[in-house]
Design a protein around this motif. Structure first.
Motif, short mmCIF file in Angstrom:
data_model
loop_
_atom_site.label_atom_id
_atom_site.label_comp_id
_atom_site.label_asym_id
_atom_site.label_seq_id
_atom_site.Cartn_x
_atom_site.Cartn_y
_atom_site.Cartn_z
N LYS A 164 -7.82 2.05 -2.67
CA LYS A 164 -7.88 2.38 -4.22
C LYS A 164 -8.81 3.44 -4.40
O LYS A 164 -8.84 4.46 -5.38
CB LYS A 164 -7.95 1.19 -4.79
N ASN A 207 -8.42 7.25 -6.15
CA ASN A 207 -9.07 7.72 -7.13
C ASN A 207 -10.12 8.93 -6.96
O ASN A 207 -9.91 9.85 -7.64
CB ASN A 207 -9.93 6.52 -7.67
N LEU A 231 1.73 1.57 -3.57
CA LEU A 231 0.55 1.95 -4.38
C LEU A 231 0.30 3.41 -4.16
O LEU A 231 -0.14 4.33 -5.13
CB LEU A 231 -0.76 1.03 -4.04
N LYS A 259 -6.74 -2.38 1.12
CA LYS A 259 -6.17 -2.10 -0.25
C LYS A 259 -7.47 -1.72 -1.16
O LYS A 259 -7.32 -0.80 -2.05
CB LYS A 259 -5.51 -3.31 -1.10
N LYS A 272 0.82 -1.30 -0.07
CA LYS A 272 -0.13 -0.04 0.07
C LYS A 272 0.98 1.26 -0.05
O LYS A 272 0.50 2.20 -0.55
CB LYS A 272 -0.79 0.00 1.22
#
Length: 558
Positions: free
Chosen positions: A540, A544, A454, A536, A451
């Motif tokens: 995300k 976004n 990411l 996760k 993470k």
């Protein structure tokens, strides 16, 4: 009113009756209780014909034409509060803690509104404002919770579903408790058995560097230990008042503690262009400037970093130790994220290990205190409030005062001490719980590393956001570009621009972050701090939504 008339009034006394009536009586002695219950005679002082002002002042406020004091329904004058915003400790009013500030308050209100069916442009509030791992969905380590359950309810020791190593550990801990109960007070410094295990853990971690259990203090999380050490350090007045060097950006606990203690905060800035690294030249600049208005006495380092997520190199730590030795500064090493290292080429080095490997010139002289906690790393057990501090080279008389301070608060929470005992002495190879422990620990740290990567990758795809690699800890601290039009609107509203940005993000997207101004930042730059803790799939969604918001925000105010 004539002086003669006022002189005549002085011959009268006012008799107050409990029924609330009053009448004028002559010849009563002043200030004496007379007659039955609840009757008092109040004698007016003689009025002076030569001093009308004094005569007038002796009359009641009502007789002087002043407003009548408000009474309660029972006819009693209302009592003002003893403790008011004007009479309270002024240093408390200076305390700020952005991590639980107005953004979080509004987030909680939004959650309540959603639960009541109020329509919003989002279906849930995603909180990424605080490093509370379990609140974000991280699962606890099974072995830890099994032992804690057994300690809390010893009847479970007869339950065959619990593994034998968990039972053995619980029995061992309970034997070290008063009355074999986790509900009993412990020694103020902490249970000796636990402090011995902490010392052995530190020796293993640091490659054999010796650790004396008597230098270990079990604390209510790391925060309590930090605050206690600050209390020991702060003294003096004016130009001799203690100054403490803290990094900017910083964890707001430090600025809050210094404000509460009315100490001097000395800011040194981490280098954002070099992945939030620490430059000795910047330490020297901050120190030299501070010496003109305070007495710098301590240097605080957070490694791995909060909120910036950097991991200090061994070379950097050596430079800091040399600097502290040269400038006679007490070192405070906040190492609560020591297991949270993700980036290739990065490694956690404890300040104590490096200090002792630098030789007696430093290991025998530099004063150091380091902190650890059960709240971070792979454990995330924030609510148990377990922690410890270790002192190195502390003056023996000061150490006695430290022990006294700890004893005033009796002891740290015993369940937290039990948890810390498990953290420093987890299941060993060959024990029934070892394989599952390693599996859970590895999964948690691997997920955090994934993470971290990411977060960096997604944020760096957004024009106007720049995110340094999240080398460790649990946070990213990206820099954001805020259009001038938005800055002006924020200023006109009396808000800091990054607070304005984060509040709009919350209201429009349901994303709760913390503005960088709450941690400190260079003038003219803007940031936010977000945790990497959400699962996760939810992370995300957060990233976004954040990307969408920033692009729309920039367009709206360009």
């Amino acid at each position: 009113m004539s002086a003669t008339r006022m002189q005549l009034l002085s011959m009268w006394n006012v008799r107050l009756l409990s029924r609330g009536r009053s009448e004028l009586l002559a010849g009563c002695s002043g200030g004496q209780w007379i007659g039955g219950t609840g009757v008092r005679a109040l004698t007016r002082p003689p009025l002076s014909s030569t001093d009308p002002g004094r005569a007038l002042s002796s009359l009641s406020p009502t007789r002087r034409g002043l407003p009548r004091e408000k009474l309660t329904e029972n006819g009693v004058s209302p009592r003002t509060k003893v403790l008011t915003i004007d009479t309270m400790n002024p240093t408390v009013k200076k305390v700020e803690y952005a991590v639980r500030g107005p953004i979080v308050t509004r987030a909680m209100e939004l959650e309540k509104e959603l639960a009541e069916g109020v329509k919003k442009p989002f279906s849930e509030v995603i909180k990424a404002n605080i490093g509370d791992a379990h609140a974000m969905g991280q699962q606890p380590i099974t072995f830890f919770r099994q032992v804690l359950a057994l300690c809390s309810y010893p009847e479970l020791l007869n339950d065959s579903t619990f593994p034998e190593d968990a039972k053995s550990r619980a029995r061992q801990f309970l034997q070290s408790c008063g009355g074999n109960s986790i509900g009993a007070y412990s020694a103020s410094q902490g249970i000796e058995h636990v402090r011995q295990n902490v010392a052995r853990y530190i020796e293993r971690r640091d490659g054999g560097v010796p650790c004396d259990p008597d230098n270990i203090y079990l604390t209510t999380g790391a925060s309590d230990g930090i605050m206690t050490m600050m209390k020991l350090l702060v003294c003096g007045e004016g130009a001799t008042r203690t100054g403490v060097m803290i990094s900017i950006p910083q964890y707001p606990l430090y600025s809050a503690a210094l404000a509460e203690l009315d100490a001097v905060q000395i800011n040194y800035y981490l280098n954002e262009e070099k992945c939030w690294s620490l430059d000795i030249s910047e330490l020297q600049r901050a120190l030299d400037e501070a010496r003109s208005y305070c007495r710098p006495q301590a240097l605080c380092i957070i490694n791995p970093g909060n909120p910036t997520g950097q991991v200090q190199s061994r070379e950097c730590i050596e430079d800091v130790i040399r600097f502290a030795a040269k400038e006679r500064l007490f070192l405070m090493a906040d190492e609560v994220y020591q297991d949270n290292v993700y980036a290739d080429g990065c490694q956690f080095h404890s300040f104590k290990k490096v200090l002792f490997e630098m030789g007696p010139e430093y290991s025998n002289t530099v004063e150091l205190v380091s902190f650890h906690s059960t709240s971070k790393c792979y454990m995330g057990e924030c609510g148990f409030r377990g922690g410890y501090l270790e002192i190195v080279n502390m003056d023996s008389d000061v150490k006695s005062q430290l022990t006294k301070l700890e004893s005033v608060r009796l002891c740290s929470p015993v369940p937290g001490q039990a948890l810390m005992d498990l953290v420093v002495n987890p299941p060993q190879p060959g024990e029934p719980s070892y394989d599952n422990f390693i599996k859970e620990r590895t999964a948690t740290l691997s997920a955090l590393a994934e993470k971290a990567k990411l977060t960096e990758q997604v944020l760096n795809t957004v024009e106007g956001i720049r995110c340094n690699p999240v080398q460790g800890a649990m946070y990213s601290f990206p820099r954001i570009t805020i259009p001038e039009k938005a800055i002006k609107e924020a200023m006109d509203n009396g808000e800091k621009p990054d607070m304005f940005y984060c509040m709009k993000l919350l209201e429009e997207m349901g994303i709760c972050l913390v503005p960088g101004s709450g941690f400190g930042q260079k003038d003219g730059t803007y940031h936010f701090r977000m945790t990497i803790l959400p699962p996760k799939d939810k992370l995300k969604i957060l990233l976004n939504k954040l990307k969408e918001f920033h692009l729309n925000f920039t367009k709206q105010y360009s």
